[in-house]
Design a protein around this motif. Structure first.
Motif, short mmCIF file in Angstrom:
data_model
loop_
_atom_site.label_atom_id
_atom_site.label_comp_id
_atom_site.label_asym_id
_atom_site.label_seq_id
_atom_site.Cartn_x
_atom_site.Cartn_y
_atom_site.Cartn_z
N ASP A 217 0.83 -1.19 0.00
CA ASP A 217 0.00 0.00 0.00
C ASP A 217 0.87 1.25 0.00
N LEU A 218 0.32 2.36 -0.48
CA LEU A 218 1.06 3.60 -0.61
C LEU A 218 0.46 4.68 0.27
N ARG A 243 -5.72 22.52 4.20
CA ARG A 243 -4.43 22.99 3.70
C ARG A 243 -3.51 21.83 3.30
N SER A 244 -3.67 20.66 3.94
CA SER A 244 -2.82 19.51 3.64
C SER A 244 -3.65 18.24 3.67
N PHE A 245 -3.09 17.15 3.16
CA PHE A 245 -3.81 15.89 3.12
C PHE A 245 -2.84 14.73 3.22
N VAL A 246 -3.37 13.59 3.63
CA VAL A 246 -2.68 12.30 3.56
C VAL A 246 -3.67 11.31 2.97
N THR A 247 -3.26 10.58 1.93
CA THR A 247 -4.10 9.58 1.29
C THR A 247 -3.40 8.23 1.32
N ARG A 248 -4.15 7.19 1.64
CA ARG A 248 -3.64 5.83 1.52
C ARG A 248 -4.20 5.22 0.24
N LEU A 249 -3.34 4.59 -0.56
CA LEU A 249 -3.73 3.97 -1.80
C LEU A 249 -3.37 2.49 -1.77
N SER A 250 -4.13 1.69 -2.49
CA SER A 250 -3.80 0.28 -2.62
C SER A 250 -2.58 0.12 -3.51
N SER A 251 -2.07 -1.10 -3.59
CA SER A 251 -0.91 -1.34 -4.45
C SER A 251 -1.23 -1.10 -5.92
N PRO A 255 -7.17 5.05 -4.23
CA PRO A 255 -7.28 5.61 -2.87
C PRO A 255 -8.25 4.82 -2.01
N THR A 256 -7.87 4.58 -0.74
CA THR A 256 -8.74 3.88 0.20
C THR A 256 -9.27 4.82 1.28
N TRP A 257 -8.48 5.81 1.69
CA TRP A 257 -8.96 6.87 2.58
C TRP A 257 -8.08 8.10 2.45
N THR A 258 -8.66 9.25 2.84
CA THR A 258 -7.93 10.52 2.83
C THR A 258 -8.23 11.27 4.11
N ASN A 308 -6.49 4.22 9.62
CA ASN A 308 -7.65 4.90 9.02
C ASN A 308 -7.43 6.40 8.90
N GLY A 309 -6.23 6.87 9.22
CA GLY A 309 -5.93 8.29 9.12
C GLY A 309 -6.29 9.10 10.34
N ALA A 310 -6.72 8.45 11.44
CA ALA A 310 -7.10 9.17 12.67
C ALA A 310 -5.86 9.46 13.51
#
Length: 333
Positions: A217-218, A243-251, A255-258, A308-310
């Motif tokens: 995952d990325l 102003r900023s973000f973090v996203t998780r992506l599958s291989s 995108p799976t969550w932001t 989950n980005g929390a």
């Protein structure tokens, strides 16, 4: 630093760079130098890999280097700062290595720009002038595994590179940067250097980092511009004041969550690293107080978010951290 502890008096302005012992013993004299170190990465044994550029002559320990034009510089230092090996690559024009990533097996992946040609050990790699992106892999001793180059007839350059647990490479960069045709891209290559997929990235003002988990995952993050952004799999709506973000992506790059970070002023996402396969560490800097979930904060911060980005925790830093490293036992550099 011990895992999950960040006493302020143990941090220094150089804490995001190579190990302090290696830097203290790094055998360079100012009058010798016409060189730049663009990036570094721990080698997993207390030492460090460094990459950058060199023009002229340079003595690194027992290794003598010489570059007539600006060439790519690569080296490995042990925990005491001794030079284990050092190399240069390049041809006519200005070449440089700007990013390095270390895989689980100790091999390194290096990216940067070429102005003409270079031979990394597997034959000559040619470019389209004036500047093209190269991607190359070496073993821990600096021996060539594979190399490639690509780009346009304009100015192309890479911004970030990461390697997952299987040796696959994730690369973020820009093509034809100084023209109206400028595009940003996110691409994944196999462990043998074969392109697997490529996405066009739009609607972001700056991608600050790319990280890859052991499972493939990325994690992608940066600062925002506009009401939406697209990482190549469809538009993602930006909440007001983000102003900023973090996203998780599958291989596969989906995108799976932001997670979005809000603030009335400038909020910068400077760096990140994976702490575990599910959580990541983020370096943030805010010019005005913002609330990340634990009350208003400002200045330089280090925080951890879960799978989950929390937000899990955040701590103040004395300076902005441009790079974050996580050791085998969870120690944070």
């Amino acid at each position: 630093l011990p895992a999950d502890t960040l006493p302020a008096d143990t941090l220094s302005p150089d804490s995001a760079g190579p190990p302090a012992t290696a830097l203290a013993a790094f055998p360079l004299q100012r009058e010798q130098l016409d060189a730049q170190i663009w990036d570094s990465a721990p080698d997993g044994q207390g030492g460090v890999f460094i990459v950058g550029s060199l023009t002229g002559s340079l003595q690194l320990g027992s290794v003598s280097l010489c570059a007539s034009d600006q060439d790519i510089l690569m080296a490995r230092l042990d925990a005491q700062g001794n030079v284990l090996w050092a190399k240069t690559f390049g041809g006519l024009g200005d070449d440089l290595a700007s990013r390095v990533a270390v895989g689980a097996n100790g091999e390194i992946t290096v990216t940067g720009t070429l102005a003409d040609t270079a031979d990394f050990g597997g034959g000559v790699v040619k470019t389209q002038l004036p500047e093209e992106i190269f991607l190359a892999r070496f073993d821990a001793n600096g021996h060539h595994r594979w190399s490639l180059s690509f780009g346009t007839k304009g100015m192309d350059y890479p911004s970030e590179v990461a390697v997952d647990g299987s040796g696959n490479v994730v690369l973020y960069g820009h093509l034809d940067f100084f023209s109206t045709k400028r595009t940003s891209f996110l691409a994944r290559y196999s462990a043998s250097g074969v392109l697997q997929w490529k996405r066009t990235v739009t609607g972001t003002s700056r991608i600050g980092y790319v990280a890859a988990s052991a499972g493939g995952d990325l994690f992608l993050g940066g600062s925002l511009s506009g009401s939406t952004f697209d990482l190549g799999a469809g538009p993602i709506t930006t909440p007001p004041d983000s102003r900023s973000f973090v996203t998780r992506l599958s291989s596969a790059g989906v995108p799976t969550w932001t997670t979005f970070f809000k603030g009335p002023g400038s909020l910068y996402l400077d760096a990140a690293a994976l702490k575990t396969n599910a959580s990541s560490l983020l370096s943030l800097y805010s010019t005005v107080p913002v609330d990340l979930g634990s009350g208003p904060i400002s200045g330089a911060r280090l925080l951890q978010v879960d799978g989950n980005g929390a937000l899990v925790w955040d701590k103040a830093l004395p300076v902005r951290a441009r790079r974050i490293g996580v050791g085998a036992q969870g120690a944070i550099t």
